[in-house]
Design a protein around this motif. Sequence first.
Motif, PDB file in Angstrom:
ATOM      1  N   LEU A  63      17.844  49.974  21.818  1.00 43.21           N
ATOM      2  CA  LEU A  63      17.658  49.856  20.374  1.00 43.21           C
ATOM      3  C   LEU A  63      17.306  51.206  19.754  1.00 43.21           C
ATOM      4  CD1 LEU A  63      17.580  47.819  18.003  1.00 43.21           C
ATOM      5  CD2 LEU A  63      15.133  47.517  18.458  1.00 43.21           C
ATOM      6  N   VAL A  64      16.396  51.929  20.375  1.00 43.81           N
ATOM      7  CA  VAL A  64      16.006  53.248  19.871  1.00 43.81           C
ATOM      8  C   VAL A  64      17.182  54.216  19.922  1.00 43.81           C
ATOM      9  CG1 VAL A  64      14.594  55.294  20.378  1.00 43.81           C
ATOM     10  CG2 VAL A  64      13.540  53.037  20.360  1.00 43.81           C
ATOM     11  N   ASP A  65      17.923  54.218  21.028  1.00 43.92           N
ATOM     12  CA  ASP A  65      19.072  55.119  21.138  1.00 43.92           C
ATOM     13  C   ASP A  65      20.128  54.800  20.079  1.00 43.92           C
ATOM     14  OD1 ASP A  65      18.006  56.565  23.226  1.00 43.92           O
ATOM     15  OD2 ASP A  65      19.010  55.395  24.791  1.00 43.92           O
ATOM     16  N   ALA A  66      20.338  53.508  19.806  1.00 42.77           N
ATOM     17  CA  ALA A  66      21.318  53.116  18.792  1.00 42.77           C
ATOM     18  C   ALA A  66      20.872  53.552  17.398  1.00 42.77           C
ATOM     19  CB  ALA A  66      21.534  51.609  18.826  1.00 42.77           C
ATOM     20  N   ILE A  67      19.591  53.403  17.100  1.00 46.50           N
ATOM     21  CA  ILE A  67      19.065  53.848  15.806  1.00 46.50           C
ATOM     22  C   ILE A  67      19.155  55.361  15.702  1.00 46.50           C
ATOM     23  CG2 ILE A  67      16.972  54.037  14.385  1.00 46.50           C
ATOM     24  CD1 ILE A  67      16.157  51.274  15.457  1.00 46.50           C
ATOM     25  N   GLY A  68      18.869  56.048  16.803  1.00 46.52           N
ATOM     26  CA  GLY A  68      18.956  57.506  16.813  1.00 46.52           C
ATOM     27  C   GLY A  68      20.348  58.000  16.457  1.00 46.52           C
ATOM     28  N   LYS A  69      21.379  57.360  17.012  1.00 48.18           N
ATOM     29  CA  LYS A  69      22.759  57.751  16.712  1.00 48.18           C
ATOM     30  C   LYS A  69      23.107  57.475  15.257  1.00 48.18           C
ATOM     31  CE  LYS A  69      24.499  57.056  21.415  1.00 48.18           C
ATOM     32  NZ  LYS A  69      25.380  56.235  22.280  1.00 48.18           N
ATOM     33  N   LYS A  70      22.657  56.344  14.743  1.00 45.38           N
ATOM     34  CA  LYS A  70      22.981  55.947  13.376  1.00 45.38           C
ATOM     35  C   LYS A  70      22.238  56.789  12.336  1.00 45.38           C
ATOM     36  CE  LYS A  70      24.008  51.690  12.558  1.00 45.38           C
ATOM     37  NZ  LYS A  70      25.358  51.760  11.926  1.00 45.38           N
ATOM     38  N   GLU A  71      20.999  57.157  12.661  1.00 38.92           N
ATOM     39  CA  GLU A  71      20.167  57.858  11.681  1.00 38.92           C
ATOM     40  C   GLU A  71      20.003  59.352  11.962  1.00 38.92           C
ATOM     41  OE1 GLU A  71      19.056  56.471   8.920  1.00 38.92           O
ATOM     42  OE2 GLU A  71      20.046  54.603   9.523  1.00 38.92           O
ATOM     43  N   ASN A  72      20.843  59.894  12.855  1.00 38.24           N
ATOM     44  CA  ASN A  72      20.831  61.331  13.155  1.00 38.24           C
ATOM     45  C   ASN A  72      19.473  61.786  13.683  1.00 38.24           C
ATOM     46  OD1 ASN A  72      22.007  63.841  13.402  1.00 38.24           O
ATOM     47  ND2 ASN A  72      21.691  64.429  11.271  1.00 38.24           N
ATOM     48  N   ILE A  73      18.999  61.098  14.727  1.00 45.83           N
ATOM     49  CA  ILE A  73      17.723  61.425  15.355  1.00 45.83           C
ATOM     50  C   ILE A  73      17.961  61.701  16.836  1.00 45.83           C
ATOM     51  CG2 ILE A  73      15.380  60.635  15.859  1.00 45.83           C
ATOM     52  CD1 ILE A  73      15.662  58.683  13.506  1.00 45.83           C
ATOM     53  N   LYS A  74      17.554  62.869  17.288  1.00 43.75           N
ATOM     54  CA  LYS A  74      17.668  63.225  18.702  1.00 43.75           C
ATOM     55  C   LYS A  74      16.470  62.649  19.448  1.00 43.75           C
ATOM     56  CE  LYS A  74      17.957  67.118  21.911  1.00 43.75           C
ATOM     57  NZ  LYS A  74      17.936  68.614  22.043  1.00 43.75           N
ATOM     58  N   ILE A  75      16.732  61.838  20.463  1.00 43.10           N
ATOM     59  CA  ILE A  75      15.666  61.158  21.199  1.00 43.10           C
ATOM     60  C   ILE A  75      15.463  61.810  22.564  1.00 43.10           C
ATOM     61  CG2 ILE A  75      14.883  58.967  22.178  1.00 43.10           C
ATOM     62  CD1 ILE A  75      15.089  58.942  19.132  1.00 43.10           C
ATOM     63  N   THR A  76      14.221  62.158  22.865  1.00 45.06           N
ATOM     64  CA  THR A  76      13.835  62.620  24.196  1.00 45.06           C
ATOM     65  C   THR A  76      12.785  61.662  24.733  1.00 45.06           C
ATOM     66  OG1 THR A  76      14.240  64.940  23.611  1.00 45.06           O
ATOM     67  CG2 THR A  76      12.877  64.509  25.561  1.00 45.06           C
ATOM     68  N   TRP A  77      13.071  61.020  25.856  1.00 42.19           N
ATOM     69  CA  TRP A  77      12.173  59.995  26.400  1.00 42.19           C
ATOM     70  C   TRP A  77      11.087  60.618  27.268  1.00 42.19           C
ATOM     71  CZ3 TRP A  77      12.062  55.180  24.647  1.00 42.19           C
ATOM     72  CH2 TRP A  77      13.191  54.692  23.987  1.00 42.19           C
ATOM     73  N   ILE A  78       9.846  60.164  27.032  1.00 44.61           N
ATOM     74  CA  ILE A  78       8.690  60.598  27.820  1.00 44.61           C
ATOM     75  C   ILE A  78       8.054  59.345  28.435  1.00 44.61           C
ATOM     76  CG2 ILE A  78       6.473  61.804  27.810  1.00 44.61           C
ATOM     77  CD1 ILE A  78       8.773  63.611  27.037  1.00 44.61           C
ATOM     78  N   GLN A  79       7.909  59.326  29.738  1.00 48.30           N
ATOM     79  CA  GLN A  79       7.380  58.148  30.422  1.00 48.30           C
ATOM     80  C   GLN A  79       5.890  58.310  30.715  1.00 48.30           C
ATOM     81  OE1 GLN A  79       9.938  57.149  33.804  1.00 48.30           O
ATOM     82  NE2 GLN A  79      11.638  58.148  32.757  1.00 48.30           N
ATOM     83  N   THR A  80       5.137  57.269  30.402  1.00 47.89           N
ATOM     84  CA  THR A  80       3.693  57.272  30.674  1.00 47.89           C
ATOM     85  C   THR A  80       3.211  55.841  30.790  1.00 47.89           C
ATOM     86  OG1 THR A  80       1.556  58.181  29.961  1.00 47.89           O
ATOM     87  CG2 THR A  80       2.986  57.278  28.239  1.00 47.89           C
ATOM     88  N   SER A  81       1.970  55.644  31.225  1.00 45.24           N
ATOM     89  CA  SER A  81       1.425  54.296  31.343  1.00 45.24           C
ATOM     90  C   SER A  81       1.164  53.719  29.960  1.00 45.24           C
ATOM     91  CB  SER A  81       0.129  54.314  32.153  1.00 45.24           C
ATOM     92  OG  SER A  81      -0.857  55.091  31.499  1.00 45.24           O
ATOM     93  N   PHE A  82       1.216  52.400  29.839  1.00 41.90           N
ATOM     94  CA  PHE A  82       1.083  51.754  28.537  1.00 41.90           C
ATOM     95  C   PHE A  82      -0.243  52.107  27.865  1.00 41.90           C
ATOM     96  CE2 PHE A  82       0.196  48.314  25.564  1.00 41.90           C
ATOM     97  CZ  PHE A  82       1.408  48.192  24.908  1.00 41.90           C
ATOM     98  N   ASP A  83      -1.339  52.088  28.630  1.00 42.46           N
ATOM     99  CA  ASP A  83      -2.659  52.362  28.039  1.00 42.46           C
ATOM    100  C   ASP A  83      -2.811  53.825  27.632  1.00 42.46           C
ATOM    101  OD1 ASP A  83      -2.682  52.931  30.890  1.00 42.46           O
ATOM    102  OD2 ASP A  83      -4.818  53.285  30.699  1.00 42.46           O
ATOM    103  N   GLY A  84      -1.884  54.682  28.079  1.00 40.55           N
ATOM    104  CA  GLY A  84      -1.958  56.095  27.702  1.00 40.55           C
ATOM    105  C   GLY A  84      -1.056  56.476  26.553  1.00 40.55           C
ATOM    106  N   LEU A  85      -0.322  55.503  26.001  1.00 44.72           N
ATOM    107  CA  LEU A  85       0.653  55.816  24.958  1.00 44.72           C
ATOM    108  C   LEU A  85       0.007  56.269  23.651  1.00 44.72           C
ATOM    109  CD1 LEU A  85       3.251  52.967  25.585  1.00 44.72           C
ATOM    110  CD2 LEU A  85       3.671  55.429  25.794  1.00 44.72           C
ATOM    111  N   ILE A  86      -0.960  55.506  23.152  1.00 43.09           N
ATOM    112  CA  ILE A  86      -1.599  55.892  21.890  1.00 43.09           C
ATOM    113  C   ILE A  86      -2.378  57.206  22.044  1.00 43.09           C
ATOM    114  CG2 ILE A  86      -3.369  55.259  20.197  1.00 43.09           C
ATOM    115  CD1 ILE A  86      -2.332  52.426  20.246  1.00 43.09           C
TER     116      ILE A  86
END
Length: 253
Positions: A63-86
């Motif tokens: 979903l994010v990648d599709a929105i990125g293509k449609k709205e001209n947003i370059k996405i770089t994915w960063i992986q981390t634990s859920f509790d460390g996201l905020i």
Amino acid sequence: MKKIFIAFCIILMSLFFAACQKNKNDNQTESNTTLSLKVGTDPNYKPFNYKENSILTGFDTDLVDAIGKKENIKITWIQTSFDGLIPALKAGKIDMIASAMSATDERRKSVDFTQPYFKSKNLYIKLKTNNEISSKNDLEGKKIGIQLGTLQENAAKKIKNAEIRANKDLNIAILALKNSKIDAIIIDQDAAKGFLAENPELVSFYQENDDSEGFSFAFDKDKQKEALARFNKGIDELKTDGTYDKLLKKYDL
């Protein structure tokens, strides 16, 4: 005098149309400007975010990648634990969270959420052979597994005298449940589908609303207003053009 008046009107109209064209061009330039975002996710939450053959995939990811293509947003994915996201968002290590995060009033104190893109529920699961548990009330004083930092952790804390076993990875909780080290797990109902399919010895026994507006993408408070607007727009557009429904079908949601 009549000729002068006509000439004056022509000049005014020319200036007016020139201003309109400039405003139109400015808006086009702004909307066409490429944004670059580092997007944080926990790839341990199938079908929303997970790895397949070492490649990041899932409903949120697509979903994010599709929105990125449609709205001209370059996405770089960063992986981390859920509790460390905020914490990572607040520290500037990532610009956005896309990890099946529920929009709540508590989280809204520190982040800005997009409109919800998916609504889910809490599901309670146990071993089929555990006849002591058949309802939520039976969990009083029992050991309950959850993923750290999720709404399911809040649900577990409301159960009287429950002993909460929090893990960063739900696979650890599933293994503990199968080995009878805990009595039950509270999990998102859609994330539970895969675990239940892969572990026939487990069964669900209770379902409830998760007390949130639904899953939303998150940005640091008041710092990504343009990106927030583009993602809200993108969610609407993907629902209109059929892409959203195709992704729901792809991930059996």
